[in-house]
Design a protein around this motif. Structure first.
Motif, PDB file in Angstrom:
ATOM      1  N   PHE A 179       4.095   1.246  -7.954  1.00  0.00           N
ATOM      2  CA  PHE A 179       2.587   1.746  -7.688  1.00  0.00           C
ATOM      3  C   PHE A 179       2.155   2.695  -7.967  1.00  0.00           C
ATOM      4  O   PHE A 179       2.036   3.549  -8.176  1.00  0.00           O
ATOM      5  CB  PHE A 179       2.170   0.907  -6.718  1.00  0.00           C
ATOM      6  CG  PHE A 179       2.596  -0.007  -5.722  1.00  0.00           C
ATOM      7  CD1 PHE A 179       1.867  -1.346  -6.659  1.00  0.00           C
ATOM      8  CD2 PHE A 179       3.743  -0.534  -5.305  1.00  0.00           C
ATOM      9  CE1 PHE A 179       2.120  -2.629  -6.166  1.00  0.00           C
ATOM     10  CE2 PHE A 179       3.815  -2.260  -5.102  1.00  0.00           C
ATOM     11  CZ  PHE A 179       3.215  -2.994  -5.278  1.00  0.00           C
ATOM     12  N   LYS A 180       1.316   2.617  -9.802  1.00  0.00           N
ATOM     13  CA  LYS A 180       0.107   3.647  -9.908  1.00  0.00           C
ATOM     14  C   LYS A 180      -0.251   4.212  -8.463  1.00  0.00           C
ATOM     15  O   LYS A 180      -0.511   5.700  -8.377  1.00  0.00           O
ATOM     16  CB  LYS A 180      -0.073   3.736 -10.895  1.00  0.00           C
ATOM     17  CG  LYS A 180       0.392   3.180 -12.326  1.00  0.00           C
ATOM     18  CD  LYS A 180      -0.331   3.556 -13.043  1.00  0.00           C
ATOM     19  CE  LYS A 180      -0.037   3.608 -14.523  1.00  0.00           C
ATOM     20  NZ  LYS A 180      -0.321   3.828 -15.750  1.00  0.00           N
ATOM     21  N   ASP A 181      -1.242   3.441  -7.549  1.00  0.00           N
ATOM     22  CA  ASP A 181      -1.965   3.385  -7.319  1.00  0.00           C
ATOM     23  C   ASP A 181      -1.779   3.588  -5.587  1.00  0.00           C
ATOM     24  O   ASP A 181      -1.139   2.745  -5.308  1.00  0.00           O
ATOM     25  CB  ASP A 181      -3.352   2.622  -7.162  1.00  0.00           C
ATOM     26  CG  ASP A 181      -4.531   3.371  -6.520  1.00  0.00           C
ATOM     27  OD1 ASP A 181      -4.513   3.971  -5.689  1.00  0.00           O
ATOM     28  OD2 ASP A 181      -5.824   3.297  -7.220  1.00  0.00           O
ATOM     29  N   PRO A 182      -1.935   4.370  -4.596  1.00  0.00           N
ATOM     30  CA  PRO A 182      -1.831   4.423  -3.216  1.00  0.00           C
ATOM     31  C   PRO A 182      -2.162   3.177  -2.408  1.00  0.00           C
ATOM     32  O   PRO A 182      -2.527   2.997  -1.035  1.00  0.00           O
ATOM     33  CB  PRO A 182      -1.964   5.468  -2.198  1.00  0.00           C
ATOM     34  CG  PRO A 182      -3.325   6.345  -3.423  1.00  0.00           C
ATOM     35  CD  PRO A 182      -3.002   5.858  -4.772  1.00  0.00           C
ATOM     36  N   ALA A 183      -3.697   2.915  -2.980  1.00  0.00           N
ATOM     37  CA  ALA A 183      -4.415   2.352  -2.747  1.00  0.00           C
ATOM     38  C   ALA A 183      -4.150   0.662  -2.807  1.00  0.00           C
ATOM     39  O   ALA A 183      -3.815  -0.038  -4.054  1.00  0.00           O
ATOM     40  CB  ALA A 183      -6.172   2.595  -2.180  1.00  0.00           C
ATOM     41  N   ALA A 184      -4.414  -0.545  -2.360  1.00  0.00           N
ATOM     42  CA  ALA A 184      -4.777  -2.338  -2.844  1.00  0.00           C
ATOM     43  C   ALA A 184      -6.481  -2.386  -2.509  1.00  0.00           C
ATOM     44  O   ALA A 184      -6.782  -1.761  -1.372  1.00  0.00           O
ATOM     45  CB  ALA A 184      -3.378  -2.750  -1.903  1.00  0.00           C
ATOM     46  N   VAL A 185      -6.380  -3.174  -3.192  1.00  0.00           N
ATOM     47  CA  VAL A 185      -8.050  -3.285  -3.244  1.00  0.00           C
ATOM     48  C   VAL A 185      -7.484  -5.451  -3.566  1.00  0.00           C
ATOM     49  O   VAL A 185      -7.583  -5.538  -4.502  1.00  0.00           O
ATOM     50  CB  VAL A 185      -8.871  -3.514  -4.385  1.00  0.00           C
ATOM     51  CG1 VAL A 185     -10.314  -3.215  -4.339  1.00  0.00           C
ATOM     52  CG2 VAL A 185      -9.038  -1.920  -4.066  1.00  0.00           C
ATOM     53  N   TRP A 186      -8.045  -6.373  -2.250  1.00  0.00           N
ATOM     54  CA  TRP A 186      -8.153  -7.092  -3.527  1.00  0.00           C
ATOM     55  C   TRP A 186      -9.191  -7.668  -1.891  1.00  0.00           C
ATOM     56  O   TRP A 186     -10.128  -7.241  -1.113  1.00  0.00           O
ATOM     57  CB  TRP A 186      -6.480  -8.027  -2.089  1.00  0.00           C
ATOM     58  CG  TRP A 186      -6.233  -7.547  -0.558  1.00  0.00           C
ATOM     59  CD1 TRP A 186      -7.552  -7.759   0.390  1.00  0.00           C
ATOM     60  CD2 TRP A 186      -5.529  -7.283   0.452  1.00  0.00           C
ATOM     61  NE1 TRP A 186      -6.156  -7.179   1.820  1.00  0.00           N
ATOM     62  CE2 TRP A 186      -5.248  -6.911   1.063  1.00  0.00           C
ATOM     63  CE3 TRP A 186      -4.006  -6.345  -0.774  1.00  0.00           C
ATOM     64  CZ2 TRP A 186      -4.550  -5.443   2.033  1.00  0.00           C
ATOM     65  CZ3 TRP A 186      -3.315  -5.445  -0.107  1.00  0.00           C
ATOM     66  CH2 TRP A 186      -3.320  -5.453   1.309  1.00  0.00           C
ATOM     67  N   ARG A 187      -9.353  -9.287  -1.981  1.00  0.00           N
ATOM     68  CA  ARG A 187     -10.631 -10.393  -1.505  1.00  0.00           C
ATOM     69  C   ARG A 187      -9.955 -11.705  -1.603  1.00  0.00           C
ATOM     70  O   ARG A 187      -9.294 -11.931  -2.042  1.00  0.00           O
ATOM     71  CB  ARG A 187     -11.787 -10.105  -2.759  1.00  0.00           C
ATOM     72  CG  ARG A 187     -11.734 -10.926  -3.936  1.00  0.00           C
ATOM     73  CD  ARG A 187     -13.138 -10.691  -4.896  1.00  0.00           C
ATOM     74  NE  ARG A 187     -12.505 -11.199  -6.508  1.00  0.00           N
ATOM     75  CZ  ARG A 187     -13.270 -12.135  -6.529  1.00  0.00           C
ATOM     76  NH1 ARG A 187     -13.912 -12.654  -5.473  1.00  0.00           N
ATOM     77  NH2 ARG A 187     -12.949 -12.520  -7.775  1.00  0.00           N
ATOM     78  N   VAL A 188     -11.138 -12.463  -0.594  1.00  0.00           N
ATOM     79  CA  VAL A 188     -10.856 -13.228  -0.694  1.00  0.00           C
ATOM     80  C   VAL A 188     -11.679 -14.159  -0.872  1.00  0.00           C
ATOM     81  O   VAL A 188     -12.831 -13.995  -0.828  1.00  0.00           O
ATOM     82  CB  VAL A 188     -11.146 -13.878   1.124  1.00  0.00           C
ATOM     83  CG1 VAL A 188     -10.756 -15.219   1.625  1.00  0.00           C
ATOM     84  CG2 VAL A 188     -10.401 -13.256   2.239  1.00  0.00           C
ATOM     85  N   LEU A 189     -11.007 -15.136  -2.019  1.00  0.00           N
ATOM     86  CA  LEU A 189     -12.226 -16.372  -2.602  1.00  0.00           C
ATOM     87  C   LEU A 189     -12.208 -17.541  -1.797  1.00  0.00           C
ATOM     88  O   LEU A 189     -11.952 -17.388  -0.477  1.00  0.00           O
ATOM     89  CB  LEU A 189     -10.882 -17.016  -3.575  1.00  0.00           C
ATOM     90  CG  LEU A 189     -10.625 -15.483  -4.504  1.00  0.00           C
ATOM     91  CD1 LEU A 189      -9.438 -16.544  -5.673  1.00  0.00           C
ATOM     92  CD2 LEU A 189     -11.539 -14.965  -5.293  1.00  0.00           C
TER      93      LEU A 189
END
Length: 208
Positions: A179-189
């Motif tokens: 993964f390029k980014d150490p952080a994950a960003v998700w959202r509940v639809l």
């Protein structure tokens, strides 16, 4: 970024999700322009690195659960892992070769070859899937060798090599990425299924 201390998690990124990936090889080059307008280029690295972007959300909650678990166990961008590039994951006898490993006796590196016109590009393959076979071509006769290639390095030790022997192989292979980014960003639809979306996932090939 090349990191010699990066750990490798010998598992494959969820294949149902990798089908949605966009990306491919990126060459490291530099260029300049002469006073007369001539374009001058230089290849700063022999081999490109592959980069992938997954912009589409998981299609089912089970896909997201697998993806989230995978992100946790590799520590974000800490550890590398296997990735299946669905556009280029098969080695066939007609598009592969093996090259001697300098300074290592009787050892050959399996490679994927790309040919167009009079030019050929040879790409070392390091992460093989299980079941790859190595074929020796001697005096026009093909023989499947009993020697099994190392699925972690893409190398094979061959005994009884004779001048003029050519080696090819068949099977599937993977790209080592992180993964390029150490952080994950998700959202509940919204909706009754409450599907969780995680878009903009960026992966990059690593050298181990």
């Amino acid at each position: 970024m090349d990191r010699s201390d990066m750990a490798f998690f010998d598992a494959i990124f969820p294949e149902r999700i990798s089908r949605e990936a966009e990306g491919g090889p990126r060459f490291l080059t530099s260029k300049a322009y002469a006073s007369g307008g001539q374009r001058i280029t230089n290849r700063d690295a022999t081999y490109p690195k592959h980069e992938y972007s997954i912009a589409h959300p998981p299609r089912a909650q089970a896909d997201f659960e697998a993806l989230r678990a995978f992100f946790y166990v590799v520590g974000g961008d800490a550890d590398a892992f296997r990735f299946k590039d669905w556009s280029d994951f098969r080695g066939r006898v007609d598009n592969t070769t093996a090259t001697p490993v300098a300074g290592v006796a009787n050892t050959w590196q399996l490679c994927r070859t790309y040919t167009f016109g009079s030019r050929q590009f040879i790409r070392p393959i390091y992460k093989l899937a299980a079941g790859c076979q190595v074929i020796r071509v001697r005096d026009g006769v093909e023989t499947v060798l009993t020697a099994a290639p190392d699925v972690s390095t893409g190398r094979v030790v061959i005994a009884g090599h004779a001048a003029g022997d050519v080696y090819r192989w068949s099977g599937e292979f993977h790209v080592p990425v992180a993964f390029k980014d150490p952080a994950a960003v998700w959202r509940v639809l919204g909706g009754h299924k409450l599907i969780t979306e995680w878009s903009g996932i960026e992966l990059e090939e690593v050298r181990l």
